[in-house]
Write a protein that holds these residues in place. Structure first.
Motif: not given
Length: 321
Positions: A220-238
């Protein structure tokens, strides 16, 4: 008159009723997803209980095709899991209706739990019949993420927890990241939809396991960090789907290597996810591993009363005739 059997389940996010006949055919079923306001991550128990109280009469009012049958037994989920101290107020709604009906019509009433209902739904809706009465089960949902050893004695289940989450449940991880991505709650099907657009070389999140247990808080912590950094939503979801699949694969592989059954049933809302299903089949049914995986029909992976109705029928077939 032919006999029918009623199951009632009032879980955290679904009001469910189901009538089946002696051949386990569904005669009528009805469900209502509880309403969660946009942006919210869940419901208070008091709000969920209130919605169940409103939903149950309407679900029964919509029942069709029942007049030619004789109601012969009722089963109801009274708690989340069959362990001491397992309790949630939401189950009081279904319990009140089931006990009132059973007392009025002098019918057998079988008390079960939400988890046993999921296992039962998996057993009777799986495409392939389980070959053994002793098997492992994986219950993955918003409120439970457990690795279980099951003994099926025909009327109920002996359940031993051998592993599971040490922090977040799989469904909680999906919902928290889904909401952070702007998806509706519960987020499972929406996250799965956008994950399909991901590339095959998506940025993986490391899994964290200990024995037969696993952690999801780090993911969860890593995914939220990636959201803040602007990583594509589909990449985070997968990456969320993948870290759940890898974690379950690793603990099941360890469990099988330790002598636990290689026949495995997977149930719960998260077990609907096709990426997770395909990954586990590919990895665990490989000849070098030798696992045999069974999944509940997708219509009965999520919260439902079909499994509970089958528990009522099982009681009747062994004790109620």
């Amino acid at each position: 008159m032919d006999k029918i059997f009623l199951g009632i389940d009032t879980s955290n996010y679904m009001t469910s009723i189901c009538f089946i006949d002696e051949n386990r055919k569904v005669i009528f079923e009805n469900r209502q997803l509880l309403l969660v306001k946009d942006g919210e991550k869940g419901l208070k128990q008091s709000d969920a209980l209130f919605q169940h109280v409103k939903n149950l009469p309407q679900l029964f009012k919509e029942a069709k095709g029942l007049t030619e049958y004789k109601l012969s037994a009722i089963a109801v989920s009274k708690a989340p899991r069959p362990v001491e101290g397992s309790y949630m107020p939401v189950f009081m709604a279904g319990l009140a209706v089931a006990e009132s009906m059973a007392a009025t019509f002098k019918l057998p009433l079988i008390y079960t739990t939400h988890q046993e209902g999921h296992i039962s739904a998996g057993l009777y809706s799986s495409q392939n019949i389980l070959q053994n009465d002793r098997f492992m089960a994986v219950h993955l949902s918003g409120g439970t993420s457990e690795i279980l050893l099951i003994e099926n004695n025909g009327t109920n289940f002996q359940i031993e927890k051998i592993g599971g989450t040490l922090d977040l449940h799989a469904g909680q991880l999906i919902d928290r990241i889904g909401v952070a991505l702007g998806l509706p709650f519960p987020a499972g099907r929406f996250l799965e939809d956008i994950a399909r657009r991901s590339s095959s070389d998506f940025n993986r999140i490391p899994s964290a396991i200990r024995g037969f247990s696993f952690h999801f808080s780090g993911a969860e912590t890593e995914a939220k960090k990636r959201i803040q950094l602007g990583e594509a939503a589909e990449e985070i979801a997968r990456s969320i789907e993948h870290v759940i699949a890898v974690s379950i694969e690793k603990v099941l592989r360890k469990a099988m290597e330790s002598g636990h059954p290689k026949e495995i049933l997977l149930v719960g809302g998260v077990a609907q996810n096709q990426y997770i299903r395909d990954y586990l089949i590919r990895r665990l049914e490989h000849p070098s591993i030798g696992g045999t995986l069974h999944f509940a029909d997708k219509n009965y992976s999520g919260d439902n009363a079909y499994g509970v109705a089958n528990i009522a029928l099982n009681y009747y077939l062994t004790k109620g005739k």
